[in-house]
Design a protein around this motif. Structure first.
Motif, mmCIF file in Angstrom:
data_model
loop_
_atom_site.group_PDB
_atom_site.id
_atom_site.type_symbol
_atom_site.label_atom_id
_atom_site.label_comp_id
_atom_site.label_asym_id
_atom_site.label_seq_id
_atom_site.Cartn_x
_atom_site.Cartn_y
_atom_site.Cartn_z
ATOM 1 N N HIS A 16 0.894 -1.111 -0.375
ATOM 2 C CA HIS A 16 -0.069 0.087 0.156
ATOM 3 C C HIS A 16 0.975 1.468 -0.019
ATOM 4 O O HIS A 16 0.647 2.432 -0.192
ATOM 5 C CB HIS A 16 -1.292 -0.090 1.072
ATOM 6 N N TYR A 17 1.895 1.079 0.126
ATOM 7 C CA TYR A 17 2.917 2.503 0.236
ATOM 8 C C TYR A 17 3.620 2.393 -1.365
ATOM 9 O O TYR A 17 4.131 3.867 -1.312
ATOM 10 C CB TYR A 17 4.617 2.321 0.963
ATOM 11 N N ALA A 18 3.205 1.931 -2.259
ATOM 12 C CA ALA A 18 3.413 2.293 -3.463
ATOM 13 C C ALA A 18 3.313 3.814 -4.229
ATOM 14 O O ALA A 18 3.696 4.081 -4.879
ATOM 15 C CB ALA A 18 3.128 0.768 -4.512
ATOM 16 N N SER A 19 2.269 3.719 -3.615
ATOM 17 C CA SER A 19 1.348 4.644 -4.029
ATOM 18 C C SER A 19 1.868 6.781 -3.671
ATOM 19 O O SER A 19 1.776 7.678 -4.690
ATOM 20 C CB SER A 19 0.015 4.880 -3.629
ATOM 21 N N ILE A 20 2.838 5.943 -2.294
ATOM 22 C CA ILE A 20 4.182 6.666 -2.184
ATOM 23 C C ILE A 20 5.495 6.876 -2.291
ATOM 24 O O ILE A 20 5.745 7.941 -3.367
ATOM 25 C CB ILE A 20 3.526 6.831 -1.012
ATOM 26 N N VAL A 21 5.482 5.545 -3.013
ATOM 27 C CA VAL A 21 7.357 5.013 -3.067
ATOM 28 C C VAL A 21 7.331 5.452 -4.640
ATOM 29 O O VAL A 21 7.773 6.419 -4.868
ATOM 30 C CB VAL A 21 7.568 4.409 -2.559
ATOM 31 N N THR A 22 6.367 5.259 -6.044
ATOM 32 C CA THR A 22 6.243 5.521 -6.426
ATOM 33 C C THR A 22 6.502 7.271 -7.654
ATOM 34 O O THR A 22 7.794 7.713 -7.591
ATOM 35 C CB THR A 22 5.199 4.790 -7.698
ATOM 36 N N LEU A 69 2.200 13.670 -6.291
ATOM 37 C CA LEU A 69 1.034 13.254 -5.426
ATOM 38 C C LEU A 69 -0.478 13.558 -5.800
ATOM 39 O O LEU A 69 -1.113 12.685 -5.638
ATOM 40 C CB LEU A 69 1.604 13.581 -3.609
ATOM 41 N N LEU A 70 -0.748 14.926 -6.149
ATOM 42 C CA LEU A 70 -1.628 15.457 -6.521
ATOM 43 C C LEU A 70 -1.944 14.697 -7.772
ATOM 44 O O LEU A 70 -3.587 14.820 -7.724
ATOM 45 C CB LEU A 70 -1.420 16.870 -6.683
ATOM 46 N N VAL A 71 -1.289 15.137 -8.369
ATOM 47 C CA VAL A 71 -1.631 14.816 -9.776
ATOM 48 C C VAL A 71 -1.642 13.157 -10.934
ATOM 49 O O VAL A 71 -2.315 12.804 -11.612
ATOM 50 C CB VAL A 71 -0.903 15.361 -11.127
ATOM 51 N N LEU A 72 -0.706 12.057 -10.076
ATOM 52 C CA LEU A 72 -0.628 11.392 -10.302
ATOM 53 C C LEU A 72 -2.699 10.513 -10.446
ATOM 54 O O LEU A 72 -2.915 9.537 -11.627
ATOM 55 C CB LEU A 72 0.051 10.531 -9.264
#
Length: 86
Positions: A16-22, A69-72
């Protein structure tokens, strides 16, 4: 004397950290390259390049990471509309 065997497996973050790490990794790499090119174009290979580029990189990363983080999520939706599903 035998040394205890070191656990060779590296610990990984939960999925679930992939959305931050990417976006973190993407922003580091992209700002590294873009700020280097931009600073090089402005200053050329000069002594000022080595002192200016890290500052330019840091500033660009401070903007790029929160922006990603906002646009992805929006980008992912747009890509789903354009790209055929497997």
């Amino acid at each position: 004397m035998n040394m205890p065997e070191v656990n060779r497996a590296r610990r990984r973050l939960p999925a679930h950290y992939a959305s931050i790490v990417t976006p973190f990794v993407l922003s580091v790499i992209m700002t590294f390259v873009v700020s280097a090119i931009s600073t090089l174009k402005s200053l050329g290979f000069s002594p000022e390049f080595t002192s200016t580029w890290p500052q330019a990189w840091g500033l660009s990363w401070l903007v790029a990471f929160p922006t990603l983080l906002l646009v992805l999520p929006l980008v992912r939706r747009i890509v789903r509309l354009i790209v055929e599903h497997p």
